[in-house]
Design a protein around this motif. Structure first.
Motif, PDB file in Angstrom:
ATOM      1  N   GLN A   1    -110.538  54.720 -32.931  1.00 46.99           N
ATOM      2  CA  GLN A   1    -110.706  54.938 -31.495  1.00 46.99           C
ATOM      3  C   GLN A   1    -112.117  55.424 -31.185  1.00 46.99           C
ATOM      4  OE1 GLN A   1    -108.528  54.340 -29.124  1.00 46.99           O
ATOM      5  NE2 GLN A   1    -106.508  54.282 -30.067  1.00 46.99           N
ATOM      6  N   GLU A   2    -112.609  56.382 -31.986  1.00 45.63           N
ATOM      7  CA  GLU A   2    -113.947  56.929 -31.756  1.00 45.63           C
ATOM      8  C   GLU A   2    -115.020  55.863 -31.968  1.00 45.63           C
ATOM      9  OE1 GLU A   2    -116.796  60.622 -33.298  1.00 45.63           O
ATOM     10  OE2 GLU A   2    -114.972  60.092 -34.386  1.00 45.63           O
TER      11      GLU A   2
ATOM     12  N   ALA B   1    -118.306  49.821 -28.874  1.00 50.59           N
ATOM     13  CA  ALA B   1    -117.790  48.619 -28.206  1.00 50.59           C
ATOM     14  C   ALA B   1    -117.222  48.899 -26.828  1.00 50.59           C
ATOM     15  CB  ALA B   1    -116.705  47.972 -29.080  1.00 50.59           C
ATOM     16  N   LYS B   2    -117.115  50.185 -26.428  1.00 54.13           N
ATOM     17  CA  LYS B   2    -116.617  50.576 -25.104  1.00 54.13           C
ATOM     18  C   LYS B   2    -115.240  49.977 -24.806  1.00 54.13           C
ATOM     19  CE  LYS B   2    -120.720  52.376 -24.561  1.00 54.13           C
ATOM     20  NZ  LYS B   2    -120.928  53.817 -24.813  1.00 54.13           N
TER      21      LYS B   2
ATOM     22  N   SER C   1    -111.024  50.048 -24.442  1.00 50.78           N
ATOM     23  CA  SER C   1    -109.951  50.962 -24.053  1.00 50.78           C
ATOM     24  C   SER C   1    -109.147  51.345 -25.291  1.00 50.78           C
ATOM     25  CB  SER C   1    -109.032  50.291 -23.033  1.00 50.78           C
ATOM     26  OG  SER C   1    -108.348  49.191 -23.641  1.00 50.78           O
ATOM     27  N   LYS C   2    -108.340  52.415 -25.185  1.00 52.59           N
ATOM     28  CA  LYS C   2    -107.566  52.873 -26.335  1.00 52.59           C
ATOM     29  C   LYS C   2    -106.576  51.815 -26.798  1.00 52.59           C
ATOM     30  CE  LYS C   2    -107.845  57.873 -25.748  1.00 52.59           C
ATOM     31  NZ  LYS C   2    -107.079  59.147 -25.623  1.00 52.59           N
ATOM     32  N   SER C   3    -105.936  51.128 -25.864  1.00 48.83           N
ATOM     33  CA  SER C   3    -104.945  50.117 -26.248  1.00 48.83           C
ATOM     34  C   SER C   3    -105.610  48.935 -26.931  1.00 48.83           C
ATOM     35  CB  SER C   3    -104.165  49.646 -25.012  1.00 48.83           C
ATOM     36  OG  SER C   3    -105.049  49.074 -24.054  1.00 48.83           O
ATOM     37  N   LYS C   4    -106.761  48.494 -26.393  1.00 50.34           N
ATOM     38  CA  LYS C   4    -107.469  47.378 -27.010  1.00 50.34           C
ATOM     39  C   LYS C   4    -108.039  47.781 -28.378  1.00 50.34           C
ATOM     40  CE  LYS C   4    -108.971  43.123 -26.824  1.00 50.34           C
ATOM     41  NZ  LYS C   4    -108.033  41.991 -26.797  1.00 50.34           N
ATOM     42  N   ALA C   5    -108.520  49.030 -28.485  1.00 50.00           N
ATOM     43  CA  ALA C   5    -109.051  49.514 -29.756  1.00 50.00           C
ATOM     44  C   ALA C   5    -107.952  49.552 -30.810  1.00 50.00           C
ATOM     45  CB  ALA C   5    -109.662  50.902 -29.577  1.00 50.00           C
TER      46      ALA C   5
ATOM     47  N   ALA D   1    -115.692  46.721 -38.155  1.00 54.68           N
ATOM     48  CA  ALA D   1    -115.106  46.699 -36.807  1.00 54.68           C
ATOM     49  C   ALA D   1    -116.090  46.309 -35.705  1.00 54.68           C
ATOM     50  CB  ALA D   1    -114.465  48.062 -36.504  1.00 54.68           C
ATOM     51  N   PRO D   2    -117.319  46.843 -35.670  1.00 55.02           N
ATOM     52  CA  PRO D   2    -118.231  46.482 -34.556  1.00 55.02           C
ATOM     53  C   PRO D   2    -118.977  45.163 -34.780  1.00 55.02           C
ATOM     54  CG  PRO D   2    -118.733  48.677 -35.477  1.00 55.02           C
ATOM     55  CD  PRO D   2    -117.896  47.951 -36.464  1.00 55.02           C
TER      56      PRO D   2
END
Length: 539
Positions: free
Chosen positions: A117-118, A124-125, A127-131, A173-174
């Motif tokens: 999440q962090e 990537a900015k 949202s929590k659900s998308k992350a 991830a990024p």
């Protein structure tokens, strides 16, 4: 000057350590390029400067380090001129990082999901659900059968190999332009290592990103690399394509590394004697844990060890292999009385008292050291309990223990953070061997060691076994090392010991799982078409 195909170029980099009393160059006039879309392997002995090179490329050098000359150009810009804000965006965003030390990467107070999440919030900015959706997808790609459980877990609830895979997922991830991977497969079993190497290769081809892959395993180099850099004593002594380095090495150090790899790939021809008695007998031992998934979530049971039965003979070298999470480390904790079995019995023979006569070499040596202690204090700790030695005798025993693992007396006053991963592993072995145990439990003791040190450690373990009669339980992902060192090998899968056989017969096993472990060894699939002779891999 960098060219269009250079993603990152290092020119004349010299790095020194200055402790006030003296100044020492540890990286000397380094010059090399990381090409776009290529995988570059950086190889060399422990302490040669590989990890320091990676830290320099990230702008993450220790305070006592000083760059006296040179430039580090990323897409033509010198990162040494960047502000801390730009460097923070560069690290983790433009450059993904996989460190050798899995414990030091994670905040122990936060679950794995919080780390994702962090990362996604900063780079990537999302949202929590998308992350969470992206994180679960990545964890699946990291070969976790239950990504959701790993996402909810704390770092200490995962094995070393599982933490390493999570760390790789965080690095990718990024979608960075460069992945710097410092020994990313050392804690992984062979099948997962093969999967991760394939994953990195696919990611490299799909994104056109670059990879700097730091490793001591020449089998991995042969499997994944396009280009190779060879380091010795802080210098690049040879560079070129993988084909040239592996088949036509020019430098004597490169030839020596290949020769050490050849010796570790050879079958064990040593005649090792086993005593007639037993040290410990394990009968139908089982151990399970209850996994907690947070408030309102159901608890699940993990059967870590199921009906394990075996014995360890006097002076026997017993190997234990299997995938990460198969129960190997849990079994060692039961033998060390750090956990108690749910059922079954562990019977110590001949009045063996495990607390005194059994020693453990931990998988992650840094996590097992007090960071405030010097090497001498760490190694000599066991002598404080019942040995009644004078100060001179204690110093002599510590010196002998350090000498026996290839560390001179000059390391006695250093601290763990000042040592490379391989050096820390040797300190852990010195600490365990100084009290002359009857049984030594080694949990992945070679994971941080280069090929030369592995050969030296194998010789040391054999020496302890032959001269002192020390029995050993050798827990490893490295099937080759188990075949080379041990009398017998046990194969563990999903908490069960599925096979026990002489080490010499392991390559001829008919069990599908054992055959899969063997097939996953780098280079094994095409070993019939390749041999290594006189420090050269021949095709």
């Amino acid at each position: 000057m960098p060219t269009e195909i250079d993603l990152l170029r290092v020119n004349g980099l010299t790095l020194s350590f200055d402790d006030g009393a003296m100044k020492k160059d540890v990286l000397k006039q380094l010059s090399f390029s990381l090409l776009r879309g290529r995988v570059t392997a950086l190889i060399g002995e422990s302490g040669s400067g590989k990890s320091l090179t990676a830290q320099a490329l990230l702008g993450m050098l220790p305070q006592e380090a000083h760059v006296s000359s040179g430039t580090i150009l990323f897409e033509g810009e010198d990162i040494r001129t960047w502000s801390e804000h730009l460097l923070q965006s560069y690290r983790g965003g433009q450059v993904g990082i996989v460190f050798q030390d899995t414990f030091g990467t994670f905040d122990p107070l936060y679950r794995v999901g919080s780390h994702f999440q962090e990362l996604y919030a900063v780079h990537a900015k999302l949202s929590k659900s998308k992350a969470k959706e992206r994180a679960l997808q990545l964890l699946g790609e990291m070969q976790f059968p239950d990504p959701d459980r790993v996402y909810r877990a704390y770092p200490h609830e995962l094995s070393g190999g599982m933490r390493q895979r999570v760390q790789l997922g965080l690095a990718l991830a990024p979608e960075p332009k460069l992945l710097i991977a410092d020994e990313p497969t050392t804690a992984l079993d062979m099948p997962i290592q093969a999967d991760i190497l394939r994953l990195i290769s696919r990611w490299n081809r799909r994104t056109g990103a670059s990879v700097l892959f730091i490793t001591h395993d020449l089998g991995v180099v042969d499997e994944i690399a396009d280009e190779v850099l060879v380091m010795q004593h802080g210098e690049i002594v040879e560079s070129g394509s993988k084909l040239d380095i592996m088949t036509r090495p020019a430098h004597s150090h490169t030839k020596a590394l290949l020769a050490d790899y050849a010796s570790l790939s050879a079958p064990n021809q040593a005649s090792l004697a086993i005593g007639s008695g037993s040290i410990v007998k394990v009968r139908d031992v089982s151990k399970s844990y209850r996994a907690h998934h947070g408030w309102g979530k159901a608890k699940s049971q993990i059967n870590a060890v199921r009906n394990a039965s075996f014995q360890i003979g006097e002076a026997e070298l017993l190997g234990l292999i299997g995938e990460s999470g198969s129960g190997k480390s849990t079994l060692s904790r039961l033998l060390l009385q750090l956990d108690t079995p749910d059922s079954g019995s562990i019977c110590w023979c001949s009045k063996t008292e495990p607390r005194r006569s059994v020693q453990w070499v931990h998988q992650d040596p840094l996590a097992s050291f007090d960071p405030r202690w010097t090497v001498a204090q760490i190694v000599g700790e066991g002598l404080d309990y019942g040995c009644k030695l004078s100060q001179d005798e204690t110093r002599a025993r510590i010196k002998h223990a350090l000498d026996s693992v290839g560390l001179g007396e000059e390391f006695a006053g250093t601290y763990p953070r000042q040592l490379s991963g391989g050096m820390r592993q040797r300190v852990a072995l010195a600490r365990a061997s100084i009290v002359q145990p009857r049984l030594l439990i080694l949990d992945e003791p070679f994971a941080s060691l280069d090929m030369t040190q592995q050969r030296q450690m194998l010789a040391l373990l054999r020496h302890m076994n032959e001269r002192q009669g020390t029995a050993m339980l050798f827990i490893t992902h490295d099937v080759r090392a188990a075949m080379l060192l041990c009398h017998r090998v046990m194969v563990m899968r999903q908490g069960e010991i599925i096979e026990q056989l002489p080490a010499a017969l392991l390559p001829h096993s008919d069990h599908p799982y054992t055959k899969r472990l063997l097939a996953a060894i780098p280079g094994f699939a095409h070993s019939s078409n390749k041999k290594i002779t006189k420090g050269v891999i021949c095709t």
